[in-house]
Design a protein around this motif. Structure first.
Motif, PDB file in Angstrom:
ATOM      1  N   PHE A  18     -16.457  -8.887  10.437  1.00 44.69           N
ATOM      2  CA  PHE A  18     -16.419  -9.318   9.039  1.00 44.69           C
ATOM      3  C   PHE A  18     -14.962  -9.431   8.557  1.00 44.69           C
ATOM      4  N   GLY A  19     -14.688 -10.538   7.876  1.00 39.88           N
ATOM      5  CA  GLY A  19     -13.321 -10.838   7.483  1.00 39.88           C
ATOM      6  C   GLY A  19     -12.689 -11.858   8.411  1.00 39.88           C
ATOM      7  N   GLY A  20     -13.409 -12.215   9.470  1.00 39.39           N
ATOM      8  CA  GLY A  20     -12.878 -13.184  10.423  1.00 39.39           C
ATOM      9  C   GLY A  20     -13.659 -14.486  10.402  1.00 39.39           C
ATOM     10  N   ILE A  21     -12.970 -15.564  10.726  1.00 39.11           N
ATOM     11  CA  ILE A  21     -13.558 -16.898  10.803  1.00 39.11           C
ATOM     12  C   ILE A  21     -13.211 -17.487  12.163  1.00 39.11           C
ATOM     13  N   GLN A  22     -14.195 -18.111  12.809  1.00 38.11           N
ATOM     14  CA  GLN A  22     -13.919 -18.883  14.011  1.00 38.11           C
ATOM     15  C   GLN A  22     -14.151 -20.356  13.699  1.00 38.11           C
ATOM     16  N   ARG A  23     -13.145 -21.201  14.038  1.00 39.25           N
ATOM     17  CA  ARG A  23     -13.269 -22.654  13.862  1.00 39.25           C
ATOM     18  C   ARG A  23     -13.019 -23.316  15.205  1.00 39.25           C
ATOM     19  N   MET A  24     -13.985 -24.090  15.674  1.00 40.39           N
ATOM     20  CA  MET A  24     -13.834 -24.820  16.933  1.00 40.39           C
ATOM     21  C   MET A  24     -14.005 -26.303  16.665  1.00 40.39           C
ATOM     22  N   SER A  25     -13.038 -27.093  17.097  1.00 42.12           N
ATOM     23  CA  SER A  25     -13.145 -28.545  17.042  1.00 42.12           C
ATOM     24  C   SER A  25     -13.511 -29.010  18.449  1.00 42.12           C
ATOM     25  N   ALA A  26     -14.738 -29.513  18.588  1.00 38.18           N
ATOM     26  CA  ALA A  26     -15.211 -29.870  19.937  1.00 38.18           C
ATOM     27  C   ALA A  26     -14.522 -31.120  20.456  1.00 38.18           C
ATOM     28  N   GLY A  27     -14.152 -32.037  19.541  1.00 35.20           N
ATOM     29  CA  GLY A  27     -13.412 -33.230  19.946  1.00 35.20           C
ATOM     30  C   GLY A  27     -14.104 -33.984  21.073  1.00 35.20           C
ATOM     31  N   HIS A  28     -13.308 -34.378  22.092  1.00 32.29           N
ATOM     32  CA  HIS A  28     -13.888 -35.178  23.179  1.00 32.29           C
ATOM     33  C   HIS A  28     -14.640 -34.339  24.203  1.00 32.29           C
ATOM     34  N   GLY A  29     -14.723 -33.021  23.955  1.00 32.26           N
ATOM     35  CA  GLY A  29     -15.578 -32.211  24.813  1.00 32.26           C
ATOM     36  C   GLY A  29     -15.033 -30.824  25.067  1.00 32.26           C
ATOM     37  N   ILE A  30     -15.897 -29.815  24.885  1.00 38.21           N
ATOM     38  CA  ILE A  30     -15.519 -28.433  25.141  1.00 38.21           C
ATOM     39  C   ILE A  30     -16.772 -27.678  25.569  1.00 38.21           C
ATOM     40  N   ILE A  31     -16.592 -26.651  26.370  1.00 36.74           N
ATOM     41  CA  ILE A  31     -17.696 -25.787  26.810  1.00 36.74           C
ATOM     42  C   ILE A  31     -17.368 -24.368  26.365  1.00 36.74           C
ATOM     43  N   HIS A  32     -18.339 -23.710  25.739  1.00 33.98           N
ATOM     44  CA  HIS A  32     -18.054 -22.342  25.290  1.00 33.98           C
ATOM     45  C   HIS A  32     -19.276 -21.442  25.397  1.00 33.98           C
ATOM     46  N   THR A  33     -19.021 -20.148  25.259  1.00 30.95           N
ATOM     47  CA  THR A  33     -20.070 -19.148  25.184  1.00 30.95           C
ATOM     48  C   THR A  33     -19.895 -18.362  23.890  1.00 30.95           C
ATOM     49  N   GLU A  34     -21.006 -17.815  23.382  1.00 32.60           N
ATOM     50  CA  GLU A  34     -20.970 -16.955  22.203  1.00 32.60           C
ATOM     51  C   GLU A  34     -21.879 -15.771  22.473  1.00 32.60           C
ATOM     52  N   HIS A  35     -21.345 -14.569  22.313  1.00 32.00           N
ATOM     53  CA  HIS A  35     -22.115 -13.372  22.597  1.00 32.00           C
ATOM     54  C   HIS A  35     -21.872 -12.314  21.534  1.00 32.00           C
ATOM     55  N   ASN A  36     -22.837 -11.454  21.380  1.00 29.84           N
ATOM     56  CA  ASN A  36     -22.636 -10.232  20.617  1.00 29.84           C
ATOM     57  C   ASN A  36     -21.778  -9.304  21.469  1.00 29.84           C
ATOM     58  N   ALA A  37     -20.598  -8.960  20.967  1.00 27.21           N
ATOM     59  CA  ALA A  37     -19.668  -8.145  21.745  1.00 27.21           C
ATOM     60  C   ALA A  37     -20.069  -6.677  21.793  1.00 27.21           C
ATOM     61  N   SER A  38     -21.002  -6.272  20.928  1.00 23.66           N
ATOM     62  CA  SER A  38     -21.423  -4.868  20.880  1.00 23.66           C
ATOM     63  C   SER A  38     -22.641  -4.649  21.783  1.00 23.66           C
ATOM     64  N   GLN A  39     -22.700  -3.485  22.396  1.00 25.57           N
ATOM     65  CA  GLN A  39     -23.864  -3.101  23.203  1.00 25.57           C
ATOM     66  C   GLN A  39     -24.850  -2.267  22.394  1.00 25.57           C
ATOM     67  N   THR A  40     -24.536  -1.999  21.124  1.00 31.84           N
ATOM     68  CA  THR A  40     -25.387  -1.104  20.332  1.00 31.84           C
ATOM     69  C   THR A  40     -25.813  -1.676  18.981  1.00 31.84           C
ATOM     70  N   GLU A  41     -25.089  -2.666  18.434  1.00 32.34           N
ATOM     71  CA  GLU A  41     -25.384  -3.152  17.094  1.00 32.34           C
ATOM     72  C   GLU A  41     -25.563  -4.669  17.083  1.00 32.34           C
ATOM     73  N   ASP A  42     -26.438  -5.148  16.178  1.00 36.07           N
ATOM     74  CA  ASP A  42     -26.615  -6.590  15.986  1.00 36.07           C
ATOM     75  C   ASP A  42     -25.322  -7.221  15.463  1.00 36.07           C
ATOM     76  N   VAL A  43     -25.217  -8.534  15.662  1.00 36.81           N
ATOM     77  CA  VAL A  43     -24.195  -9.302  14.955  1.00 36.81           C
ATOM     78  C   VAL A  43     -24.914 -10.353  14.113  1.00 36.81           C
ATOM     79  N   SER A  44     -24.497 -10.480  12.857  1.00 41.20           N
ATOM     80  CA  SER A  44     -25.069 -11.444  11.922  1.00 41.20           C
ATOM     81  C   SER A  44     -23.998 -12.456  11.563  1.00 41.20           C
ATOM     82  N   LEU A  45     -24.351 -13.726  11.603  1.00 38.39           N
ATOM     83  CA  LEU A  45     -23.362 -14.762  11.314  1.00 38.39           C
ATOM     84  C   LEU A  45     -23.999 -15.984  10.692  1.00 38.39           C
TER      85      LEU A  45
END
Length: 237
Positions: free
Chosen positions: A87-114
């Motif tokens: 919380f307090g952070g923003i992620q901005r990705m411009s895919a443009g002509h092509g990008i591959i990414h992953t998104e994961h919950n970094a915690s092993q104990t708590e949910d992430v809400s976004l």
């Protein structure tokens, strides 16, 4: 002109590891009458279980913004960008002509809400890029705080993410009876989304948690808290 979308009108689902609601047509939810609002294409309200997430997948010609409400979101892409945001952070990705990414919950104990927001870029075929910024949550109180903008404001590097579209995303928190005003320029649109609490707009329209409104041809918006409220306002072409 106000068009209000109650929270319950969204498409909601529960896959166990992923719970969420879609405000626009997305994945298995398709409604030809609800595919966009100006350049805005997606507003997904997701909760990802601990240690789970989206594996490597491609995007192109889309501006993607992730706003973390609680928990930790980890991003990694094939351009070498890696970031963990809370919380307090923003992620901005411009895919443009092509990008591959992953998104994961970094915690092993708590949910992430976004909240994840997608917008069409002003130009197709851009060079892919990624940016993680951080704002001071204390500055949300009593004002509309820009956290993403189409034009870089000097002195805001690292605090306001720069997006390839003529839009601004604001976040704000108000206490009961507190009010802010927003001037909507002619021909512009506003997407309003209440994250928590309740908000009265122009003394008439009431929005509660997870309700949203798509607003056009209203030159002035008066936003007043009915109870402690946390909300997002997006100024769009």
């Amino acid at each position: 002109m106000f068009t209000i979308y109650p929270a319950a009108s969204r498409f909601s689902f529960d896959k166990g590891w992923l719970r969420g609601s879609h405000s626009f047509s997305f994945a298995e939810y398709q409604d030809e009458n609800n595919t966009e609002f100006g350049p805005m294409r997606v507003c997904n309200d997701d909760v990802i279980a601990p240690g789970r997430g989206f594996g490597a997948h491609p995007h192109s010609d889309m501006e993607i913004v992730s706003i973390v409400l609680y928990g930790e979101l980890r991003h990694e892409d094939n351009r070498g960008h890696v970031a963990v945001t809370n919380f307090g952070g923003i992620q901005r990705m411009s895919a443009g002509h092509g990008i591959i990414h992953t998104e994961h919950n970094a915690s092993q104990t708590e949910d992430v809400s976004l909240l994840q927001l997608w917008f069409s870029p002003h130009t197709r075929g851009l060079e892919p890029s990624y940016e993680a910024t951080a704002f001071n949550p204390e500055r949300l109180h009593g004002q509309l705080l820009p956290v993403v903008a189409g034009e870089r404001v000097p002195g805001t590097e690292g605090e306001v993410a720069a997006i390839h579209q003529d839009l601004t995303i604001y976040l704000s928190k108000l206490q009961p009876g507190e009010r802010v005003e927003f001037a909507q320029s002619e021909g512009r649109r506003v997407f309003l989304f209440v994250i928590e609490g309740s908000l009265r707009v122009n003394g008439e329209y009431m929005l509660n948690g997870r309700d949203s409104a798509r607003i056009e041809q209203e030159p002035k918006l008066s936003l007043e808290a009915q109870e402690p409220v946390f909300y997002m306002l997006i100024d769009l072409p």
